[in-house]
Design an enzyme around this catalytic site. Sequence first.
Site, short mmCIF file in Angstrom:
data_model
loop_
_atom_site.label_atom_id
_atom_site.label_comp_id
_atom_site.label_asym_id
_atom_site.label_seq_id
_atom_site.Cartn_x
_atom_site.Cartn_y
_atom_site.Cartn_z
N ASP A 184 8.36 6.28 10.00
CA ASP A 184 8.10 5.06 9.23
C ASP A 184 7.34 4.09 10.13
O ASP A 184 7.86 3.65 11.15
CB ASP A 184 9.45 4.48 8.80
CG ASP A 184 9.31 3.19 8.02
OD1 ASP A 184 8.19 2.64 7.90
OD2 ASP A 184 10.36 2.71 7.53
N ILE A 185 6.13 3.75 9.74
CA ILE A 185 5.27 2.91 10.60
C ILE A 185 5.87 1.52 10.82
O ILE A 185 5.58 0.87 11.83
CB ILE A 185 3.84 2.82 10.03
CG1 ILE A 185 2.84 2.41 11.11
CG2 ILE A 185 3.77 1.90 8.83
CD1 ILE A 185 1.39 2.58 10.72
N GLY A 233 3.57 2.12 -1.69
CA GLY A 233 3.27 2.91 -0.50
C GLY A 233 3.58 2.18 0.80
O GLY A 233 4.56 1.43 0.90
N VAL A 234 2.72 2.37 1.78
CA VAL A 234 2.96 1.78 3.09
C VAL A 234 2.82 0.26 3.01
O VAL A 234 3.52 -0.48 3.74
CB VAL A 234 2.02 2.42 4.15
CG1 VAL A 234 0.60 2.01 3.99
CG2 VAL A 234 2.53 2.16 5.55
N ASP A 235 2.00 -0.23 2.13
CA ASP A 235 1.82 -1.68 1.92
C ASP A 235 3.15 -2.32 1.49
O ASP A 235 3.60 -3.32 2.08
CB ASP A 235 0.75 -1.86 0.83
CG ASP A 235 0.20 -3.27 0.71
OD1 ASP A 235 0.52 -4.11 1.58
OD2 ASP A 235 -0.55 -3.52 -0.25
N GLY A 258 -2.58 8.35 0.09
CA GLY A 258 -1.46 8.30 -0.85
C GLY A 258 -1.96 7.97 -2.25
O GLY A 258 -2.64 8.78 -2.89
N VAL A 259 -1.66 6.76 -2.69
CA VAL A 259 -2.06 6.29 -4.02
C VAL A 259 -3.56 6.47 -4.26
O VAL A 259 -4.00 6.79 -5.38
CB VAL A 259 -1.68 4.79 -4.19
CG1 VAL A 259 -2.18 4.24 -5.52
CG2 VAL A 259 -0.18 4.60 -4.05
N TYR A 260 -4.37 6.31 -3.23
CA TYR A 260 -5.82 6.38 -3.39
C TYR A 260 -6.38 7.80 -3.40
O TYR A 260 -7.59 7.98 -3.56
CB TYR A 260 -6.52 5.51 -2.34
CG TYR A 260 -6.49 4.02 -2.65
CD1 TYR A 260 -5.89 3.53 -3.82
CD2 TYR A 260 -7.04 3.08 -1.79
CE1 TYR A 260 -5.85 2.16 -4.10
CE2 TYR A 260 -7.02 1.71 -2.08
CZ TYR A 260 -6.42 1.26 -3.23
OH TYR A 260 -6.41 -0.09 -3.50
N1 AR6 Z 1 5.01 4.75 7.22
C1 AR6 Z 1 3.96 5.57 7.42
N2 AR6 Z 1 3.24 6.12 6.43
C2 AR6 Z 1 3.62 5.83 5.16
C3 AR6 Z 1 4.69 4.97 4.85
C4 AR6 Z 1 5.42 4.42 5.94
N3 AR6 Z 1 6.45 3.58 5.78
N4 AR6 Z 1 4.80 4.87 3.49
C5 AR6 Z 1 3.82 5.65 2.97
N5 AR6 Z 1 3.11 6.24 3.98
P1 AR6 Z 1 -0.55 4.69 0.50
P2 AR6 Z 1 -3.45 4.37 0.09
C6 AR6 Z 1 1.95 7.15 3.91
O1 AR6 Z 1 -0.36 5.10 -0.91
O2 AR6 Z 1 -3.58 5.78 -0.37
C7 AR6 Z 1 -0.70 0.58 -2.17
O3 AR6 Z 1 -0.12 0.30 -3.40
C8 AR6 Z 1 1.72 7.91 2.62
O4 AR6 Z 1 2.54 9.07 2.56
O5 AR6 Z 1 0.43 3.77 1.10
O6 AR6 Z 1 -4.46 3.82 1.06
C9 AR6 Z 1 -1.73 -0.47 -1.76
O7 AR6 Z 1 -1.36 -1.76 -2.18
C10 AR6 Z 1 0.24 8.28 2.76
O8 AR6 Z 1 0.06 9.44 3.58
O9 AR6 Z 1 -2.02 4.02 0.74
C11 AR6 Z 1 -2.96 0.01 -2.45
O10 AR6 Z 1 -3.01 -0.41 -3.79
C12 AR6 Z 1 -0.35 7.08 3.52
O11 AR6 Z 1 0.78 6.37 4.06
C13 AR6 Z 1 -2.84 1.51 -2.39
O12 AR6 Z 1 -1.45 1.78 -2.28
C14 AR6 Z 1 -1.15 6.12 2.66
O13 AR6 Z 1 -0.61 6.04 1.35
C15 AR6 Z 1 -3.51 2.09 -1.16
O14 AR6 Z 1 -3.47 3.49 -1.24
#
Ligand code: AR6
Length: 171
Positions: free
Chosen positions: A9-10, A31-33, A123-125
């Site tokens: 977890d970052i 997601g991570v945000d 992730g979401v993107y």
């Molecule tokens: N620590 C590390 N990595 C993580 C964590 C964490 N706590 N949580 C998720 N990941 P994403 P995106 C990974 O969807 O694709 C948001 O709603 C996850 O498994 O977080 O750039 C924003 O507000 C994946 O591999 O980001 C935007 O609307 C990676 O982080 C949108 O999502 C990125 O997944 C951005 O989408």
Amino acid sequence: MEIVVQQGDITKVEVDAIVNAANRSLLGGGGVDGAIHSAGGPDILAATKQLRATTVPDGLATGDAVATTAGKLPARWVIHTVGPVYAKTIDRRDQLISAYRRSLEVADELGAKSVAFPTISAGVYGWPHDDAVAVAVETVRSMADQVAVERVIFVPFSEEMKARYDAQLAD
Ligand code: AR6
């Protein structure tokens, strides 16, 4: 520059700056945000709202990056960047490269010596995982001599992604 992989977890990583895979609004999401805002507390949202009221009124451009406080996180700064949404028929790889480049440039300007990255857009993107990791590693490596950042930590959430970083870094 030392480049390492640390699965988990970052929000728990002790570094100078952690990068957030945000969206153009900078006002939070899933997601991570979502994890960064909930672990870091309300100071981060207050700071991004302030940015929206001043320097980025229309939101942050895809591929750009800005820094805020890290609130309660064990980091000094959060660097918010916006990766592109994956699309099969449009080549947005340059925007993904830019998200890493601009994040490292902002880290350098802040004087951050250690920076942790999630896998932006993976992730979401919807970015294909193998290419998301390839862009991450290639771009950070290409900038190693251009910034004073000493340590980059890639933080994959899953074992599957950890294995991809290990393979990419072994190349
Ligand atoms: N620590 C590390 N990595 C993580 C964590 C964490 N706590 N949580 C998720 N990941 P994403 P995106 C990974 O969807 O694709 C948001 O709603 C996850 O498994 O977080 O750039 C924003 O507000 C994946 O591999 O980001 C935007 O609307 C990676 O982080 C949108 O999502 C990125 O997944 C951005 O989408």
